[in-house]
Scaffold this motif. Structure first.
Motif, short mmCIF file in Angstrom:
data_model
loop_
_atom_site.label_atom_id
_atom_site.label_comp_id
_atom_site.label_asym_id
_atom_site.label_seq_id
_atom_site.Cartn_x
_atom_site.Cartn_y
_atom_site.Cartn_z
N TYR A 1 0.83 -1.21 0.00
CA TYR A 1 0.00 0.00 0.00
C TYR A 1 0.86 1.26 0.00
N ARG A 2 1.89 1.28 0.86
CA ARG A 2 2.75 2.47 0.92
C ARG A 2 3.49 2.70 -0.39
N ILE B 1 -3.86 6.55 -15.67
CA ILE B 1 -2.58 6.43 -14.95
C ILE B 1 -2.64 5.24 -13.99
N TYR B 2 -3.75 5.11 -13.28
CA TYR B 2 -3.96 4.02 -12.32
C TYR B 2 -3.93 2.67 -13.03
N LYS B 3 -4.65 2.58 -14.16
CA LYS B 3 -4.68 1.33 -14.93
C LYS B 3 -3.29 0.95 -15.43
N LEU C 1 -2.43 16.27 -8.86
CA LEU C 1 -3.17 15.54 -7.84
C LEU C 1 -2.27 14.69 -6.97
N SER C 2 -2.73 14.46 -5.75
CA SER C 2 -2.15 13.43 -4.90
C SER C 2 -3.05 12.20 -5.04
N LEU D 1 1.75 6.26 -7.04
CA LEU D 1 0.59 6.98 -7.58
C LEU D 1 0.70 8.48 -7.30
N ASN D 2 1.21 8.85 -6.12
CA ASN D 2 1.45 10.27 -5.85
C ASN D 2 2.39 10.86 -6.90
N ARG D 3 3.44 10.11 -7.22
CA ARG D 3 4.42 10.58 -8.21
C ARG D 3 3.77 10.72 -9.59
#
Length: 144
Positions: free
Chosen positions: A18-19, A109-111, A34-35, A25-27
């Motif tokens: 998770y971390r 981006i997530y995908k 966005l964060s 994802l933050n990057r």
């Protein structure tokens, strides 16, 4: 039966995943301004208006973290605060058209990240992993 140390290692590994995922994802989401939390707020509000308390509970963060995210997103024109039509004391957060457009860019981006990190897993392995992780999540949600 599995030794307790192995069960602890499962929980530790999930937390590390998770971390690491949040950090990456933050990057990546930073290119949209966005964060990861901002993205999650957009995700939830893309499903309909939500309260700040709902958002905090859904994503296991403090209300002050949600307030900071909503303030930022509102400043960017991605969400807006609106009064609930049934209870005027209640403030709802809703996504704007610009926010929905940004959310869809974030989903891509997530995908892409999901594809990159799971590409070495077979489809049946992904399904099995998801099933087992869902059991762990359900147990944790029952505790709160």
């Amino acid at each position: 039966m599995l030794e307790n140390e192995n069960r602890i290692q499962v929980m530790s590994t999930v937390a590390k995943i998770y971390r690491a995922m949040s950090r990456e994802l933050n990057r990546r989401l930073s290119q949209l301004g966005l964060s990861y939390l901002d993205f999650l707020v957009l995700r939830a509000t893309s499903e309909g208006k939500k309260t700040m308390a709902y958002l905090a509970n859904r994503y296991f963060v403090t209300q002050s973290a949600i307030t900071a995210s909503v303030d930022k997103l509102e400043g960017m024109g991605l969400v807006r605060r609106v009064r609930d039509t049934e209870d005027r004391r209640k403030i709802m957060i809703e996504i704007t058209d610009k926010g929905l457009e940004t959310f869809h860019k974030g989903i891509e981006i997530y995908k892409q990240l999901a594809d990159e990190v799971t590409k070495d897993l077979k489809d049946d392995e992904v399904i099995l992993l998801l099933d087992k992780l869902s059991i762990i999540l359900q147990k944790l949600e029952e505790l709160s």
